[in-house]
Design a protein around this motif. Structure first.
Motif, mmCIF file in Angstrom:
data_model
loop_
_atom_site.group_PDB
_atom_site.id
_atom_site.type_symbol
_atom_site.label_atom_id
_atom_site.label_comp_id
_atom_site.label_asym_id
_atom_site.label_seq_id
_atom_site.Cartn_x
_atom_site.Cartn_y
_atom_site.Cartn_z
ATOM 1 N N PHE A 48 37.502 49.392 28.165
ATOM 2 C CA PHE A 48 38.262 48.726 27.096
ATOM 3 C C PHE A 48 37.779 47.290 26.874
ATOM 4 O O PHE A 48 37.525 46.878 25.732
ATOM 5 N N LEU A 49 37.625 46.537 27.940
ATOM 6 C CA LEU A 49 37.215 45.139 27.811
ATOM 7 C C LEU A 49 35.786 45.009 27.295
ATOM 8 O O LEU A 49 35.489 44.109 26.506
ATOM 9 N N PHE A 50 34.903 45.897 27.727
ATOM 10 C CA PHE A 50 33.525 45.846 27.240
ATOM 11 C C PHE A 50 33.467 46.113 25.735
ATOM 12 O O PHE A 50 32.661 45.513 25.015
ATOM 13 N N LEU A 51 34.329 46.996 25.259
ATOM 14 C CA LEU A 51 34.350 47.310 23.826
ATOM 15 C C LEU A 51 34.783 46.124 22.971
ATOM 16 O O LEU A 51 34.293 45.940 21.852
ATOM 17 N N ILE A 52 35.695 45.310 23.486
ATOM 18 C CA ILE A 52 36.237 44.221 22.675
ATOM 19 C C ILE A 52 35.626 42.854 22.980
ATOM 20 O O ILE A 52 35.781 41.923 22.186
ATOM 21 N N GLY A 53 34.918 42.734 24.119
ATOM 22 C CA GLY A 53 34.439 41.385 24.451
ATOM 23 C C GLY A 53 33.192 41.297 25.286
ATOM 24 O O GLY A 53 32.963 40.284 25.968
ATOM 25 N N PHE A 54 32.332 42.326 25.239
ATOM 26 C CA PHE A 54 31.132 42.330 26.075
ATOM 27 C C PHE A 54 30.226 41.130 25.793
ATOM 28 O O PHE A 54 29.589 40.592 26.701
ATOM 29 N N ARG A 55 30.174 40.693 24.537
ATOM 30 C CA ARG A 55 29.285 39.583 24.173
ATOM 31 C C ARG A 55 29.676 38.275 24.857
ATOM 32 O O ARG A 55 28.848 37.361 24.977
ATOM 33 N N SER A 56 30.908 38.181 25.296
ATOM 34 C CA SER A 56 31.359 36.947 25.944
ATOM 35 C C SER A 56 30.665 36.698 27.278
ATOM 36 O O SER A 56 30.668 35.581 27.790
ATOM 37 N N ALA A 224 45.704 50.820 32.583
ATOM 38 C CA ALA A 224 44.442 50.103 32.593
ATOM 39 C C ALA A 224 44.252 49.236 31.350
ATOM 40 O O ALA A 224 43.881 48.057 31.442
ATOM 41 N N VAL A 225 44.513 49.809 30.183
ATOM 42 C CA VAL A 225 44.268 49.090 28.931
ATOM 43 C C VAL A 225 45.267 47.955 28.729
ATOM 44 O O VAL A 225 44.882 46.811 28.453
ATOM 45 N N VAL A 226 46.545 48.263 28.886
ATOM 46 C CA VAL A 226 47.584 47.258 28.635
ATOM 47 C C VAL A 226 47.864 46.409 29.872
ATOM 48 O O VAL A 226 47.816 45.178 29.832
ATOM 49 N N GLY A 227 48.145 47.089 30.995
ATOM 50 C CA GLY A 227 48.546 46.379 32.197
ATOM 51 C C GLY A 227 47.436 45.659 32.922
ATOM 52 O O GLY A 227 47.702 44.753 33.707
ATOM 53 N N THR A 228 46.189 46.071 32.689
ATOM 54 C CA THR A 228 45.059 45.402 33.343
ATOM 55 C C THR A 228 44.178 44.687 32.327
ATOM 56 O O THR A 228 43.937 43.483 32.460
ATOM 57 N N GLY A 229 43.688 45.403 31.319
ATOM 58 C CA GLY A 229 42.757 44.817 30.360
ATOM 59 C C GLY A 229 43.345 43.682 29.537
ATOM 60 O O GLY A 229 42.920 42.522 29.650
#
Length: 291
Positions: A48-56, A224-229
């Motif tokens: 999930f995080l890679f999809l929305i912010g990998f470029r960071s 994972a998506v809400v509670g962790t990501g």
């Protein structure tokens, strides 16, 4: 919105999200082992995080990666497994209560190791909140005498991990964006999570087709998506715009949400726990009151 107001908004959101995480862990354990749950939670959050912010990730310098790595294991990886094992023996509500020791540990480590300054209100507020937590623990033990409270030590270990992570972010990663920290954490954790999942027996044919496992995967995905990501990014930002003690005071309000979920899931709950929850809220107020 000013940081003074924004931090309270983050606190409320994180209380709701993480307060719901404990019941999601409990539901996930119906079809998964603690090792599988910890590994899958990490991998789903990473995707999930890679999809929305990998470029960071490109904003993280080479010298920062040692702190990002320590933050990854202390703030995410190790606690994910500790909570999973703990909730095989203790109720989700009790686990959330024990997690409320995090602000106290954060303050102690901050003063002794990270040279963090604190004021009288912070100390009094933490102690008041801690008294509320103890009241909840003792009441929970009397209501559920058959639970193995040795597993409570796993939650306390997780609290120490969280305290280390918060102090590291505040002292060494103020200049890194919350999204970059979160993505950096999970790029470090993907390989260890895959290795653990591979040895957990998850990929056996009879496991994957089990209806209980498939249902548990839905709960893990939400966790994972809400509670962790999402929560990881918000929490990193909260640390940067407030203090370590304020950021970890979210663990004082989490039990209130977690206990409400526990009641809905038929966990035992008494009026004394409501009173103890009120003491916890008072502790949060005192901790963040102006000098």
């Amino acid at each position: 919105m000013q940081n003074s107001k924004l931090k309270w908004l983050y606190l409320v959101i994180l209380s709701l999200v993480w307060g719901s995480s404990f019941i999601l862990i409990k539901k996930s354990l119906v079809g998964l082992t603690p090792m599988q749950l910890g590994a899958l939670r990490t991998l789903f959050a990473a995707i999930f995080l890679f999809l929305i912010g990998f470029r960071s990730l490109k904003t993280i310098s080479a010298s920062d990666w040692k702190w990002v790595t320590i933050s990854a294991f202390a703030g995410t990886f190790i606690p994910a497994f500790l909570f999973a094992f703990a909730e095989t023996e203790i109720d989700s509500g009790i686990a959330s209560i024990l997690n409320s020791t995090t602000p106290l540990v954060t303050l102690i480590l901050g003063v002794l190791v990270f040279s963090v300054q604190f004021n009288k209100n912070q100390l009094i507020g933490i102690l008041v909140g801690f008294v509320g937590c103890l009241a909840l623990i003792f009441e929970g033990a009397s209501v559920n005498p058959n639970q193995n409270y040795w597993y409570a030590l796993l939650v306390l270990c997780a609290a120490v991990c969280y305290a280390i992570n918060v102090n590291i972010i505040k002292k060494y990663m103020q200049h890194i964006s919350p999204m970059a920290i979160a993505n950096g954490n999970f790029i470090v954790l993907v390989i260890p999570a895959l290795i653990i999942l591979g040895f957990s027996g998850f990929f056996s044919a009879d496991v994957i087709v089990d209806p209980k496992v498939q249902t548990s995967l839905i709960f893990v995905a939400i966790l994972a998506v809400v509670g962790t990501g999402i929560a990881k990014v918000l929490f990193n930002k909260l640390i940067q715009i407030s203090t370590p003690v304020f950021a970890t005071s979210v663990t004082y309000t989490i039990p209130i949400i977690a206990l409400l979920w526990g009641v809905l899931d038929h966990e035992k709950f008494t009026i004394y726990q409501v009173f103890a929850a009120g003491i916890i809220i008072l502790g949060v107020y005192i901790t963040n009151k102006s000098k």
